[in-house]
Design an enzyme around this catalytic site. Structure first.
Site, mmCIF file in Angstrom:
data_model
loop_
_atom_site.group_PDB
_atom_site.id
_atom_site.type_symbol
_atom_site.label_atom_id
_atom_site.label_comp_id
_atom_site.label_asym_id
_atom_site.label_seq_id
_atom_site.Cartn_x
_atom_site.Cartn_y
_atom_site.Cartn_z
ATOM 1 C CE LYS A 125 -2.267 -1.099 3.824
ATOM 2 N NZ LYS A 125 -1.694 -2.408 4.154
ATOM 3 N NE ARG A 128 -4.393 -1.290 10.202
ATOM 4 C CZ ARG A 128 -3.347 -0.693 9.655
ATOM 5 N NH1 ARG A 128 -3.449 0.528 9.196
ATOM 6 N NH2 ARG A 128 -2.198 -1.323 9.552
ATOM 7 N NE ARG A 178 7.476 -2.861 6.707
ATOM 8 C CZ ARG A 178 6.170 -2.605 6.715
ATOM 9 N NH1 ARG A 178 5.621 -1.983 5.707
ATOM 10 N NH2 ARG A 178 5.417 -2.984 7.727
HETATM 11 P P1 AMP Z 1 0.652 0.669 9.166
HETATM 12 O O1 AMP Z 1 1.803 1.606 8.950
HETATM 13 O O2 AMP Z 1 -0.550 1.006 8.319
HETATM 14 O O3 AMP Z 1 1.067 -0.760 9.024
HETATM 15 O O4 AMP Z 1 0.177 0.860 10.684
HETATM 16 C C1 AMP Z 1 1.044 0.583 11.757
HETATM 17 C C2 AMP Z 1 0.250 0.477 13.055
HETATM 18 O O5 AMP Z 1 -0.399 1.726 13.322
HETATM 19 C C3 AMP Z 1 -0.877 -0.545 13.033
HETATM 20 O O6 AMP Z 1 -0.438 -1.866 13.325
HETATM 21 C C4 AMP Z 1 -1.785 0.007 14.142
HETATM 22 O O7 AMP Z 1 -1.254 -0.245 15.424
HETATM 23 C C5 AMP Z 1 -1.676 1.509 13.890
HETATM 24 N N1 AMP Z 1 -2.694 1.958 12.911
HETATM 25 C C6 AMP Z 1 -2.460 2.475 11.687
HETATM 26 N N2 AMP Z 1 -3.611 2.775 11.071
HETATM 27 C C7 AMP Z 1 -4.600 2.433 11.926
HETATM 28 C C8 AMP Z 1 -6.018 2.471 11.866
HETATM 29 N N3 AMP Z 1 -6.653 2.936 10.766
HETATM 30 N N4 AMP Z 1 -6.718 2.022 12.941
HETATM 31 C C9 AMP Z 1 -6.106 1.558 14.045
HETATM 32 N N5 AMP Z 1 -4.768 1.473 14.169
HETATM 33 C C10 AMP Z 1 -4.013 1.907 13.118
#
Ligand code: AMP
Length: 193
Positions: free
Chosen positions: A13, A88, A127
């Site tokens: 993404k 999410r 990663r």
């Molecule tokens: P990401 O960079 O999208 O993989 O997000 C890393 C972490 O941030 C996730 O594992 C969650 O702990 C938190 N996070 C990011 N986006 C969300 C969301 N929309 N809702 C809840 N937690 C989020």
């Protein structure tokens, strides 16, 4: 254009969002990036989110919805945006539908980046070595994938019913994935604004 990129952790993404930013001049709204910045800055949101993120859990809906709502109101998001990592959960999707209907700016396309789970896990493990993200540990990866299946995968049907879901084969080189996204945008005649 207003786009969502859905897909499990490791689907690509962030990579595709970057390409869309460069090609279409719209902003990337990554809740993960915004939360990591809040953790680094030690803000109240960051302090609340840090341990949750390290475990691979989800930050509470109200916290994330408030961040996105503020961000969507900024002038640079007027021309369009790519949501990466949001929504999410169904509650987040409902909140987003409401936000966008209030400003009368509907979603253009929701892309689902489809990758087999073993490929996603392999990418995340790579990663972990390259970027050293704190939540790319085996336990946190397992948790994030479990939560994706439980909480986020149901959004695919939500957007399919709404009529704006496009599935993309994500298990290919990034350039090919982007070409498919671009074709879908052309077919949907999505314009920059
Ligand atoms: P990401 O960079 O999208 O993989 O997000 C890393 C972490 O941030 C996730 O594992 C969650 O702990 C938190 N996070 C990011 N986006 C969300 C969301 N929309 N809702 C809840 N937690 C989020």
């Amino acid at each position: 254009m207003r786009l969502i990129l859905l897909g499990p952790p490791g689907a690509g993404k962030g990579t595709q969002a970057q390409r869309l930013v460069t090609t279409h001049g719209i902003v990337q709204l990554s809740t993960g990036d915004m939360l990591r910045a809040a953790v680094r800055a030690g803000t109240p949101v960051g302090l609340k989110a840090k341990d949750i993120m390290d475990r691979g859990d989800l930050v509470p809906d109200d916290v994330v919805v408030a961040i996105v709502s503020d961000r969507i109101d900024q002038p640079d998001a007027r021309n369009g945006f790519i949501l990466d990592g949001f929504p999410r959960t169904m509650a987040q999707a409902d909140a987003l539908d409401e936000m966008l209907s209030e400003i009368d700016r509907p979603l253009s396309v929701v892309f689902e980046l489809q990758v087999p789970l073993d490929v996603a896990i392999e990418r995340l493990s790579k990663r972990a070595v390259e970027e050293g993200r704190r939540d790319d540990t085996p336990d946190a990866i397992a948790k994030r994938i479990e939560l994706y299946n439980q909480e986020t995968a149901p959004l695919v049907s939500h957007y399919r019913l709404a009529g704006n879901l496009v599935g993309i084969h994500g298990d290919r080189p990034a350039t090919e994935v982007f070409a498919e996204i671009q074709d879908a945008l052309d077919q949907a005649r999505v314009t920059a604004s």
